[in-house]
Design a protein around this motif. Structure first.
Motif, PDB file in Angstrom:
ATOM      1  N   ILE A 197      11.182  73.180  44.211  1.00  0.00           N
ATOM      2  CA  ILE A 197      11.575  72.937  42.820  1.00  0.00           C
ATOM      3  C   ILE A 197      11.338  74.188  41.990  1.00  0.00           C
ATOM      4  O   ILE A 197      12.150  74.562  41.144  1.00  0.00           O
TER       5      ILE A 197
ATOM      6  N   ASP B  79      16.995  71.410  43.849  1.00  0.00           N
ATOM      7  CA  ASP B  79      16.847  69.973  43.614  1.00  0.00           C
ATOM      8  C   ASP B  79      16.200  69.393  44.869  1.00  0.00           C
ATOM      9  O   ASP B  79      16.874  69.049  45.836  1.00  0.00           O
TER      10      ASP B  79
ATOM     11  N   ARG C  95      13.302  66.661  46.619  1.00  0.00           N
ATOM     12  CA  ARG C  95      12.659  65.368  46.401  1.00  0.00           C
ATOM     13  C   ARG C  95      11.833  64.977  47.625  1.00  0.00           C
ATOM     14  O   ARG C  95      12.199  65.310  48.752  1.00  0.00           O
TER      15      ARG C  95
ATOM     16  N   ASP D 197      25.478  71.724  46.857  1.00  0.00           N
ATOM     17  CA  ASP D 197      26.038  70.370  46.945  1.00  0.00           C
ATOM     18  C   ASP D 197      25.939  69.766  48.346  1.00  0.00           C
ATOM     19  O   ASP D 197      26.614  68.795  48.661  1.00  0.00           O
TER      20      ASP D 197
ATOM     21  N   GLU E 137      23.201  68.139  51.241  1.00  0.00           N
ATOM     22  CA  GLU E 137      21.880  67.531  51.371  1.00  0.00           C
ATOM     23  C   GLU E 137      21.264  67.930  52.707  1.00  0.00           C
ATOM     24  O   GLU E 137      21.831  67.652  53.770  1.00  0.00           O
TER      25      GLU E 137
ATOM     26  N   ASN F 165      10.785  63.148  42.481  1.00  0.00           N
ATOM     27  CA  ASN F 165      10.456  64.543  42.217  1.00  0.00           C
ATOM     28  C   ASN F 165       9.402  64.563  41.115  1.00  0.00           C
ATOM     29  O   ASN F 165       8.680  63.583  40.928  1.00  0.00           O
TER      30      ASN F 165
ATOM     31  N   ARG G 242      22.276  60.686  47.471  1.00  0.00           N
ATOM     32  CA  ARG G 242      22.882  60.571  46.151  1.00  0.00           C
ATOM     33  C   ARG G 242      24.008  59.556  46.227  1.00  0.00           C
ATOM     34  O   ARG G 242      24.539  59.287  47.301  1.00  0.00           O
TER      35      ARG G 242
ATOM     36  N   LYS H 254      18.070  55.259  39.608  1.00  0.00           N
ATOM     37  CA  LYS H 254      16.956  56.000  39.002  1.00  0.00           C
ATOM     38  C   LYS H 254      16.125  54.995  38.206  1.00  0.00           C
ATOM     39  O   LYS H 254      16.523  54.551  37.140  1.00  0.00           O
TER      40      LYS H 254
END
Length: 277
Positions: A185, A190, A192, A212, A214, A247, A264, A270
């Protein structure tokens, strides 16, 4: 056979200087990482502001829950946990709030108190780097894997903050994952911490979203990878069943029990935001 060997030998001879150059560059990079690592460890004994002996990271805060106007304070979960037995409070707790399910999670820290999962990512990085493979490589050479019950006198689950995870020589999966995610981070990724199972056993790992895509990063791996391209795509990683991810700021829960390799999308909700006080 001979007709294959001769041109191959010539090709290898032509490529050898280039291979040696690449090998030398990787060697210099990894030596530089080790030197930075040594310097970061040495600061612990020099009274540096980043060392755990001279700084205590504040983990306290509240959780703002989606769909509720009333935040969930840490004091509330600690009051509830205090009424449980040691065995009941030994593991990660997933919390419901104001009729909303699975809004966040908490775990017992080295101070023997439950803190929100997000709070264990304290914004720590051992040293600065521009190379995204360095945090995982550092974990591979620096931190040993050990089950919590072997390290903490029979206690089943103890979490380390990212700073503690760097200075503590040993730790289990979530300790590795917390340090790795927090460091990434800091590098602008990004990243997590994912909570779920691996081959049926409770586990924590890291998902990193870069360009973009993962990537699933096994923070406990001791393979000394020195290339981001060697990292596996999450969609190809077998045996991982994710339930939650978090995160520094947010906590996500999966919409349903269907297995997924995507971190995602509409199947993720969330649930809450952690506000450090």
């Amino acid at each position: 056979m001979r007709s294959w060997l001769i041109p191959t030998g010539i090709a290898l001879a032509l490529l050898l200087p280039e291979l040696l150059r690449i090998s030398g560059e990787e060697g210099r990079e990894t030596r530089a990482v080790k030197q930075q690592l040594d310097d970061a460890i040495a600061r612990r004994f020099d009274g540096d502001a980043d060392s755990p002996s001279s700084r205590r990271d504040r983990q306290y805060g509240v959780v703002r829950v989606q769909g509720s106007s009333r935040p969930l304070p840490e004091e509330t979960i600690q009051e509830i946990v205090a009424k449980r037995s040691v065995e009941q409070s030994a593991y990660v707790s997933v919390w419901n709030w104001q009729g909303i399910n699975q809004v966040t999670a908490s775990a017992r820290g080295l101070d023997n108190k439950h803190h929100f999962a997000n709070s264990y990512l304290v914004g720590f990085q051992p040293f600065k780097t521009r190379q995204l493979w360095v945090p995982l490589y550092t974990l591979a050479i620096r931190k040993e894997y050990q089950y919590d019950h072997l390290q903490y006198a029979g206690l089943a689950d103890i979490w380390q903050t990212s700073r503690q995870a760097f200075y503590q020589k040993r730790g289990d999966c979530e300790d590795h994952a917390i340090l790795l995610a927090d460091w990434l981070i800091n590098l602008g990724v990004d990243a997590r911490v994912a909570l779920g199972t691996h081959n049926g056993q409770g586990h924590a790992w890291v998902v990193a979203i870069v360009d973009d895509r993962e990537y699933l990063l096994e923070a406990t791996s001791k393979r000394r990878l020195s290339s981001w391209q060697a990292m596996p795509l999450a969609a190809l990683a077998e045996g991982y069943e994710v339930e939650f991810q978090f995160n520094r700021n947010f906590f996500w829960a999966k919409q349903d029990a269907s297995p997924t390799r995507k971190y995602r999308g509409s199947h993720w909700v969330k649930k809450s935001q952690f506000i450090r006080s």
